[in-house]
Design an enzyme around this catalytic site. Structure first.
Site, mmCIF file in Angstrom:
data_model
loop_
_atom_site.group_PDB
_atom_site.id
_atom_site.type_symbol
_atom_site.label_atom_id
_atom_site.label_comp_id
_atom_site.label_asym_id
_atom_site.label_seq_id
_atom_site.Cartn_x
_atom_site.Cartn_y
_atom_site.Cartn_z
ATOM 1 C CG HIS A 149 -2.037 0.994 1.148
ATOM 2 N ND1 HIS A 149 -1.869 2.324 1.429
ATOM 3 C CD2 HIS A 149 -3.338 0.852 0.797
ATOM 4 C CE1 HIS A 149 -3.014 2.960 1.276
ATOM 5 N NE2 HIS A 149 -3.929 2.085 0.886
ATOM 6 C CD GLU A 188 -1.599 4.870 5.769
ATOM 7 O OE1 GLU A 188 -1.378 4.625 6.971
ATOM 8 O OE2 GLU A 188 -2.756 4.844 5.274
#
Length: 263
Positions: free
Chosen positions: A104, A106
């Site tokens: 991901h 993030e």
């Protein structure tokens, strides 16, 4: 912030990755002229660069500034806190453990704030395989379910002498999950609305399935089939944090117009 940037900078705006994980929003910006790029090599000197809500590593941000580019940082404040805590832990001599999806954006951005030294894991099994770490610092992907991270932290406490944990979960996401769980126990089916690439939407669907196995995840109202709700009288609707209000309203309107079938 992205809307304001488009209004002021016109068509010379590029986003480092998708602004958020919602296709309707991304497409609306693309129609206005916002170009999504993978790296700074696709950015010209005259462009304004938007840093996505998931954030990026410090080297990439510094490179953009060093090139003299105009940078608009739309990193979510909760993600920024996770980045700051991870960087502080490394500076203070802790080995950082990041609980989250290693693919991901993030998580990739937060780990970059540890000079890519952090260990990424996302299950109790992975935590139990860790070698003993004398000084451990722990941060979470902001959209994870609180029960999920609590289980993993419990396993990590056995793998370190000093374990420092920062709660980097998004308050709004946690609150939404709690409300959705309560609603799931009161209805016959739950409809979760949000982008298929959205981590918080996926987590929302997952926590609802623990109390109600009939969970349907969609991106928009046009995906709804009437036969999903045959014989049902109570349907709940919830949505990921990045889902626009108008998309949620369209889903609710579509469901409420379905006539119940009678035998």
């Amino acid at each position: 912030m992205a809307n304001d940037t488009m209004d002021s900078a016109g068509l010379r705006v590029k986003s480092l990755g998708s602004l958020i994980h919602n296709p309707q929003v991304v497409n609306s910006f693309r129609n206005r002229g916002l170009e999504v790029v993978a790296d700074l090599d696709a950015v010209d000197a005259e462009d304004t660069v938007i840093i996505r809500s998931h954030g990026v590593g410090p080297e990439l941000k510094n490179e953009a500034v060093g090139r003299g580019l105009k940078v608009v940082d739309t990193t979510c404040p909760f993600v920024t806190k996770a980045q700051q805590y991870a960087a502080r832990l490394i500076t203070d001599g802790y080995k950082v453990v990041m609980i989250g999806d290693r693919n991901h954006p993030e998580v990739i951005g937060v780990v970059a704030h540890t000079q890519n030294q952090a260990i990424i894991l996302d299950s109790v099994a992975e935590a139990e395989k860790l070698k003993f770490i004398p000084r451990m610092g722990v941060v979470f992907q902001t959209t994870h379910a609180i029960g999920h991270v609590q289980e993993i932290v419990g396993a990590l406490l056995k793998r370190g002498k000093e374990v420092r944990v920062f709660n980097t979960l998004c308050g709004a996401t946690t609150s939404m999950q709690k409300t959705a769980i309560e609603l799931s126990s009161e209805v016959e089916a739950m409809v979760i609305v949000g982008g298929r690439q959205s981590a918080n939407t996926a987590q929302l669907a997952e926590v609802c399935r623990k109390v109600n196995p009939r969970v349907l995840q969609i991106e928009a109202a046009n995906e709804i089939h009437e036969d999903w709700f045959e014989g049902l009288t109570r349907v709940g609707v919830s949505a990921g944090a990045s889902t626009p209000d108008e998309v949620i309203a369209e889903v609710v309107e579509r469901i409420t117009k379905i006539e119940p079938r009678r035998s």
